[in-house]
Write an enzyme that holds these catalytic residues in place. Structure first.
Site, PDB file in Angstrom:
ATOM      1  CE  LYS A 108       2.212 -19.299   9.709  1.00 37.60           C
ATOM      2  NZ  LYS A 108       3.429 -19.485  10.046  1.00 37.60           N
ATOM      3  CB  THR A 121       6.269 -19.486  17.116  1.00 34.39           C
ATOM      4  OG1 THR A 121       5.815 -19.993  15.829  1.00 34.39           O
ATOM      5  CG2 THR A 121       5.530 -18.363  17.258  1.00 34.39           C
ATOM      6  CB  VAL A 128       1.531  -7.606  12.892  1.00 33.15           C
ATOM      7  CG1 VAL A 128       0.412  -8.386  13.762  1.00 33.15           C
ATOM      8  CG2 VAL A 128       1.003  -6.307  12.151  1.00 33.15           C
ATOM      9  CE  LYS A 133       2.571 -19.702  14.411  1.00 36.08           C
ATOM     10  NZ  LYS A 133       3.615 -18.775  14.138  1.00 36.08           N
ATOM     11  NE  ARG A 177      -3.758  -2.024   2.591  1.00 40.43           N
ATOM     12  CZ  ARG A 177      -4.888  -2.287   1.647  1.00 40.43           C
ATOM     13  NH1 ARG A 177      -5.293  -1.138   0.935  1.00 40.43           N
ATOM     14  NH2 ARG A 177      -5.742  -3.060   1.884  1.00 40.43           N
ATOM     15  CD  GLU A 212      -1.556 -11.598  12.536  1.00 38.70           C
ATOM     16  OE1 GLU A 212      -2.506 -11.415  13.507  1.00 38.70           O
ATOM     17  OE2 GLU A 212      -1.739 -11.339  11.452  1.00 38.70           O
ATOM     18  N   GLY A 256       3.190 -23.047   8.224  1.00 39.22           N
ATOM     19  CA  GLY A 256       4.199 -23.711   8.708  1.00 39.22           C
ATOM     20  C   GLY A 256       5.209 -23.074   9.391  1.00 39.22           C
TER      21      GLY A 256
END
Length: 334
Positions: free
Chosen positions: A108, A249, A280, A192, A30, A282, A137
């Protein structure tokens, strides 16, 4: 094969870099100034600094041009949405009424207000006739950009879409597997991130490797219970998008969600932690959505509850840990 990637963050850029070595790829974002700089200077200095873009990769902030790059009549053309979950609906709204080729997303999580999974958001906005799927993944953008090995799963109820995605993406250091369990793959990728916040908090409090292993294992049990309640299959959570992504993660130093937990353990306020990340995380909005949906479905998710309490209910991190340790014993596989 022509591929357009919508979203020029770290992960979208890294994937575009990898695919541009063997496919015709256009990367859209953007920010017109940033995309013009990327096109001219061959680097995403905002989200992936230090990694030169391949000469063949095209960068543009023109949405119409990005869609024109992938002809909907071309059965092999691929449109990949590389936004956050919060950005998925706005992009889908931009796509409404336009001819769209095979559509896959990388995000995710669950939408914060509606508690919808990504495929439910897409179906709600675009209808149910498109060939769509999720690519998920264990994958850190920086490692993919460095051309290190990575394995992912594409999930769709459309077998032909899975086949096309594998043909387009599989190669070099990138391995792509396929699944028809779209719900399971999306749930694994979403939950996760919340558990990684818990793992970061445990590490920040120096609770040790035993505690981290226990947290990951019990977290996997929560993912599985929740995913099966939504219609996913148990075996999916033993795969790349389940335990694979969970381990990465929760333990990897590049994990943004783990860094949130580390920050909480240091006594930092959540807004300050998010501002420091510059990306970000999540797991933060997802924690609120998963807690609410788990309550609605009657699914016991004590780790998710504890993380949401620390994030949104002013529950001190030490009390979060005490809350988990004080739970009554139970049979392991219940």
């Amino acid at each position: 094969m022509k591929i357009t990637i919508l979203g020029a963050g770290a992960w979208g850029t890294a994937l575009a870099m990898t695919l541009a070595k063997r496919q015709d790829v256009l990367l859209w974002g953007r920010n017109r100034i940033a995309l013009a700089e990327m096109q001219d200077e061959r680097e995403n200095r905002l989200y992936l600094p230090g990694f030169p873009l391949p000469p063949s990769l095209k960068c543009s902030a023109d949405f119409d041009a990005a869609l024109a790059h992938v002809d909907a009549a071309d059965r092999d053309a691929l449109l990949i949405v590389a936004s956050s979950v919060s950005g998925l609906r706005p992009i889908a709204e931009q796509l409404r009424g336009r001819p769209i080729p095979n559509l896959v997303w990388l995000c995710k999580g669950l939408e914060r207000d509606t508690h919808l999974l990504p495929h439910q958001i897409v179906r709600e906005v675009l209808g149910g006739t498109l060939a769509v799927g999720a690519l998920s993944g264990p994958s850190f953008a920086q490692e993919v950009a460095r051309d290190l090995p990575c394995a992912l799963t594409v999930a769709s109820t459309d077998a032909a879409l899975c086949k096309r995605v594998v043909e387009a993406l599989h190669g070099d250091k990138l391995r792509i597997y396929s699944s028809d369990d779209l719900i399971g793959v999306e749930v694994g990728g979403a939950v996760k991130n919340i558990l990684a916040i818990a793992a970061g908090a445990a590490d920040g409090l120096a609770l040790g490797l035993n505690a981290r292993a226990a947290l990951i294992t019990r977290g996997l049990a929560e993912i599985t219970r929740f995913g099966m309640a939504l219609g996913g299959r148990a075996e999916t959570f033993m795969g790349l998008s389940g335990v694979g992504d969970l381990i990465l993660t929760c333990t990897g130093d590049l994990s943004r969600n783990r860094k949130v937990g580390l920050g909480l353990a240091q006594g930092k306020a959540l807004p300050a932690i998010v501002a420091e990340l510059g990306h970000v995380a999540e797991g933060v909005p997802c924690a609120e959505a998963v807690r609410a949906l788990a309550l609605e479905k009657g699914v016991d998710m004590p780790i998710v509850d504890a993380v949401a309490g620390a994030l949104f209910d002013n529950l001190p991190v030490k009390e979060m840990v005490e809350q988990l340790l004080s739970r009554e014993p139970r049979e392991e596989h219940r």
